[in-house]
Design an enzyme around this catalytic site. Sequence first.
Site, PDB file in Angstrom:
ATOM      1  N   ASP A  35      23.226  33.297  22.073  1.00  0.00           N
ATOM      2  CA  ASP A  35      24.193  32.324  22.599  1.00  0.00           C
ATOM      3  C   ASP A  35      24.875  32.910  23.830  1.00  0.00           C
ATOM      4  O   ASP A  35      24.713  34.103  24.138  1.00  0.00           O
ATOM      5  CB  ASP A  35      25.227  31.950  21.515  1.00  0.00           C
ATOM      6  CG  ASP A  35      25.674  30.492  21.666  1.00  0.00           C
ATOM      7  OD1 ASP A  35      25.878  30.049  22.816  1.00  0.00           O
ATOM      8  OD2 ASP A  35      25.804  29.802  20.639  1.00  0.00           O
ATOM      9  N   GLY A  72      23.170  35.549  26.011  1.00  0.00           N
ATOM     10  CA  GLY A  72      22.217  35.045  27.011  1.00  0.00           C
ATOM     11  C   GLY A  72      22.296  33.540  27.125  1.00  0.00           C
ATOM     12  O   GLY A  72      22.919  32.867  26.304  1.00  0.00           O
ATOM     13  N   ARG A 105      21.254  21.254  16.084  1.00  0.00           N
ATOM     14  CA  ARG A 105      22.213  20.393  16.796  1.00  0.00           C
ATOM     15  C   ARG A 105      22.346  20.773  18.258  1.00  0.00           C
ATOM     16  O   ARG A 105      23.448  20.848  18.785  1.00  0.00           O
ATOM     17  CB  ARG A 105      23.599  20.514  16.173  1.00  0.00           C
ATOM     18  CG  ARG A 105      23.719  20.011  14.781  1.00  0.00           C
ATOM     19  CD  ARG A 105      25.081  20.434  14.279  1.00  0.00           C
ATOM     20  NE  ARG A 105      25.332  19.985  12.951  1.00  0.00           N
ATOM     21  CZ  ARG A 105      25.911  18.834  12.662  1.00  0.00           C
ATOM     22  NH1 ARG A 105      26.268  18.022  13.591  1.00  0.00           N
ATOM     23  NH2 ARG A 105      26.108  18.493  11.406  1.00  0.00           N
ATOM     24  N   ASP A 152       0.850  -1.192   0.000  1.00  0.00           N
ATOM     25  CA  ASP A 152       0.000   0.000   0.000  1.00  0.00           C
ATOM     26  C   ASP A 152       0.884   1.239   0.000  1.00  0.00           C
ATOM     27  O   ASP A 152       1.796   1.357   0.826  1.00  0.00           O
ATOM     28  CB  ASP A 152      -0.911   0.008   1.231  1.00  0.00           C
ATOM     29  CG  ASP A 152      -1.941   1.115   1.101  1.00  0.00           C
ATOM     30  OD1 ASP A 152      -2.730   1.070   0.146  1.00  0.00           O
ATOM     31  OD2 ASP A 152      -1.926   2.049   1.938  1.00  0.00           O
ATOM     32  N   PHE A 177      19.997  30.179  27.311  1.00  0.00           N
ATOM     33  CA  PHE A 177      18.606  29.807  27.008  1.00  0.00           C
ATOM     34  C   PHE A 177      17.909  29.041  28.127  1.00  0.00           C
ATOM     35  O   PHE A 177      16.717  28.791  28.076  1.00  0.00           O
ATOM     36  CB  PHE A 177      18.439  29.138  25.637  1.00  0.00           C
ATOM     37  CG  PHE A 177      19.351  27.988  25.298  1.00  0.00           C
ATOM     38  CD1 PHE A 177      19.511  26.916  26.156  1.00  0.00           C
ATOM     39  CD2 PHE A 177      20.019  27.977  24.074  1.00  0.00           C
ATOM     40  CE1 PHE A 177      20.326  25.858  25.809  1.00  0.00           C
ATOM     41  CE2 PHE A 177      20.843  26.915  23.719  1.00  0.00           C
ATOM     42  CZ  PHE A 177      21.002  25.861  24.598  1.00  0.00           C
TER      43      PHE A 177
HETATM   44  C1  LIG Z   1       3.081   8.568  -5.674  1.00  0.00           C
HETATM   45  C2  LIG Z   1       2.862   7.546  -6.763  1.00  0.00           C
HETATM   46  C3  LIG Z   1       1.973   6.515  -6.616  1.00  0.00           C
HETATM   47  N1  LIG Z   1       1.763   5.619  -7.612  1.00  0.00           N
HETATM   48  C4  LIG Z   1       0.796   4.525  -7.464  1.00  0.00           C
HETATM   49  C5  LIG Z   1       1.348   3.256  -6.820  1.00  0.00           C
HETATM   50  C6  LIG Z   1       0.097   2.540  -6.420  1.00  0.00           C
HETATM   51  O1  LIG Z   1      -0.326   1.744  -7.510  1.00  0.00           O
HETATM   52  C7  LIG Z   1      -0.903   3.663  -6.197  1.00  0.00           C
HETATM   53  C8  LIG Z   1      -1.287   3.783  -4.746  1.00  0.00           C
HETATM   54  O2  LIG Z   1      -2.405   3.036  -4.484  1.00  0.00           O
HETATM   55  P1  LIG Z   1      -2.441   1.683  -3.659  1.00  0.00           P
HETATM   56  O3  LIG Z   1      -3.723   1.629  -2.920  1.00  0.00           O
HETATM   57  O4  LIG Z   1      -1.192   1.498  -2.880  1.00  0.00           O
HETATM   58  O5  LIG Z   1      -2.415   0.561  -4.791  1.00  0.00           O
HETATM   59  P2  LIG Z   1      -3.409   0.297  -5.958  1.00  0.00           P
HETATM   60  O6  LIG Z   1      -4.802   0.710  -5.611  1.00  0.00           O
HETATM   61  O7  LIG Z   1      -2.843   0.873  -7.232  1.00  0.00           O
HETATM   62  O8  LIG Z   1      -3.326  -1.266  -6.079  1.00  0.00           O
HETATM   63  P3  LIG Z   1      -3.769  -2.349  -4.991  1.00  0.00           P
HETATM   64  O9  LIG Z   1      -4.501  -1.693  -3.855  1.00  0.00           O
HETATM   65  O10 LIG Z   1      -4.627  -3.299  -5.752  1.00  0.00           O
HETATM   66  O11 LIG Z   1      -2.484  -2.969  -4.544  1.00  0.00           O
HETATM   67  O12 LIG Z   1      -0.272   4.860  -6.606  1.00  0.00           O
HETATM   68  C9  LIG Z   1       2.462   5.715  -8.813  1.00  0.00           C
HETATM   69  O13 LIG Z   1       2.284   4.902  -9.715  1.00  0.00           O
HETATM   70  N2  LIG Z   1       3.360   6.724  -8.955  1.00  0.00           N
HETATM   71  C10 LIG Z   1       3.589   7.653  -8.000  1.00  0.00           C
HETATM   72  O14 LIG Z   1       4.440   8.556  -8.190  1.00  0.00           O
END
Ligand SMILES: Cc1cn([C@H]2C[C@H](O)[C@@H](COP(=O)(O)OP(=O)(O)OP(=O)(O)O)O2)c(=O)[nH]c1=O
Length: 613
Positions: A479, A505, A522, A88, A507
């Site tokens: 500082d 000063g 940092r 996902d 901090f």
């Molecule tokens: C940001 C970005 C996303 N994407 C796509 C990747 C994924 O296919 C989609 C994000 O949706 P997802 O829900 O991750 O995937 P999907 O619906 O395409 O497929 P499934 O759920 O069946 O696995 O966006 C690109 O192709 N290029 C890009 O630059």
Amino acid sequence: MVLCPVIGKLQHKHVVLASASPRRQEILSNAGLRFEVVPSRFKEKLRKASFATPYAYAMETAKQKALEVASRMHQKDLRAPDVVIGADTIVVVGAVILEKPVDKQDAYRMLSRLNGKEHSVFTGVAIVHCCSKDGRLDTEVSEFYEETTVKFSELSEELLWEYINSGEPMDKAGGYGIQAQGGMLVEYVHGDFLNVVGFPLNHFCKELARLYYPPRPEDLHRVRHASIPAVDTFENLSDMEAGGSDPGQSAEGGRGGQQADGDRSQAPGAPDAALNGADGRPPLPAGLLELMDGFKASKVLFTACKLKLFDMLKDQGPLKAVDIARKLNACAGGTEWLLDVCVALGLLEKTHRGYSNTEVATLHLASDGEHSLQGLAEYNDAHVWGVFTRLGPAVQEGADQTRGALGVMEEEGHLSQSREMTLQFMRAMHSLSKLTAHHVATAFDLSRFTSACDLGGCTGILARELAQEYPRLQVTVFDLPEVTELSGGFQRGGRQTERIRFVPGDFFKDNLPEADLYVLSRILQDWPDDKLHKLLSRISSSCKPGGGLLVAEAAAEEKERASRRPRLRALSAGQPRSPDEHRWLLQRHGFQDVRVARAGDLLHVVLGTRAVP
Ligand SMILES: Cc1cn([C@H]2C[C@H](O)[C@@H](COP(=O)(O)OP(=O)(O)OP(=O)(O)O)O2)c(=O)[nH]c1=O
């Protein structure tokens, strides 16, 4: 071709990709994986607010997608595939998670949010191993995520609509496809490009390696976790699995011991491929020997800097050893030794005309250069060297662990000791800040602020960069008095200097100067928790609602915490905190809409907005 043999491990298994994404299919089949595609019917409707982090949400969605396919296939045939892969991809800007747009207006909203800014793309991946037992489905899930940072250029409305009307955004998280026309919107990418496209192939291979080749204790010295083992390493391991030779021996012949990447920080026991014994003797521990000698090389570098050797050769080189010795008022024999070691370390070059600086020495080791690290070398020699000689007793006696094993901050206590020590410290900070200030100043768009206060801003390097980048910004460097008193010596002229002032000063004690934006670069890592909370709460009280706090700290994502530089620094300055820990700290002290960005290779930067108390 199967380049990564771990992919071959899946060759005889029934592998299912639980995804309709054509991008994922392409990435995996290009990698040589054979699989069946069964798109998941899992509805991506988990409650985002119930997850502590966006990537936890992406990983859970990936897992549910894969499990839905596994159980559907099992129900249908009473047989499950061996492996189901789910993924996902989400886009995260500020605290908002963007998935696929539902219509053009939604795509417009998403792209407008991303316009001109940096955002993160997370892909969660689940690898589900299935097996059917007595008609029941058993699953074992491994999951991981990858983050990539992407920055969009400033885009006009017209261009956004043209892009939306192309139809490309509609099936993509965040409403863009970096691999196609959407690539034109992108200014830069930090991290795995394929992760943005929908599948982090590199991390996937590492995960498979972890699952299929768990390192045996005796292999740990040879195979680094952080990299996909090289083809040769895998072949050895596969052989072993098939009853082949002992791993120690299989490294023979100069193949098995190769590191997977070019990182010189190889495991110290890693055998040097060319030098392995052919008769059962252990291979030469070249990495270990290098470690044993590491301190000598540092001391050579420090000594050459202290003698101003690189300054002399920058202006007058090439010079013969006798002439250098004369100019240094040093012994000719000793000077020649030092010069030859510098040649061996890649700091000097030697020709028939004499010795001269290498490019890196002129750039970073001569004292007057824009990118000089002389100050850092001088400080490490004069102070940090001595601190580390106390490592043994500090480990035994058990110092305050929040400050690292040595129980002291490298900088602690020396500001007040002597003017020379303060200057040395300032020169070291000045050297380091020059490497990072531009990245810190530009990690986020700070143009909405008109005044900034850099707390512990030392010589004002970051202040200068901020003033240069944001022409409306007035910057205060706050500082300790002993620091601000000496800061004049580090100033260069220029128009932006008029908008910078130094205020003395402490901090922890004094009122903080008024500002829209407070900056801590940092600073936090150097303090134990109680002091850190005290400082953040003082800033939070001074900061008006809508004002900001920008924190820059050593990059310390999980995978980096184990690497060499942060680990060594942690001995004297404490364990670096991760971006998530900083995000949490800012939220706890009343800052909202907290965003994290990478600032070059060394730092990450966190920006939060003061909420109405
Ligand atoms: C940001 C970005 C996303 N994407 C796509 C990747 C994924 O296919 C989609 C994000 O949706 P997802 O829900 O991750 O995937 P999907 O619906 O395409 O497929 P499934 O759920 O069946 O696995 O966006 C690109 O192709 N290029 C890009 O630059």
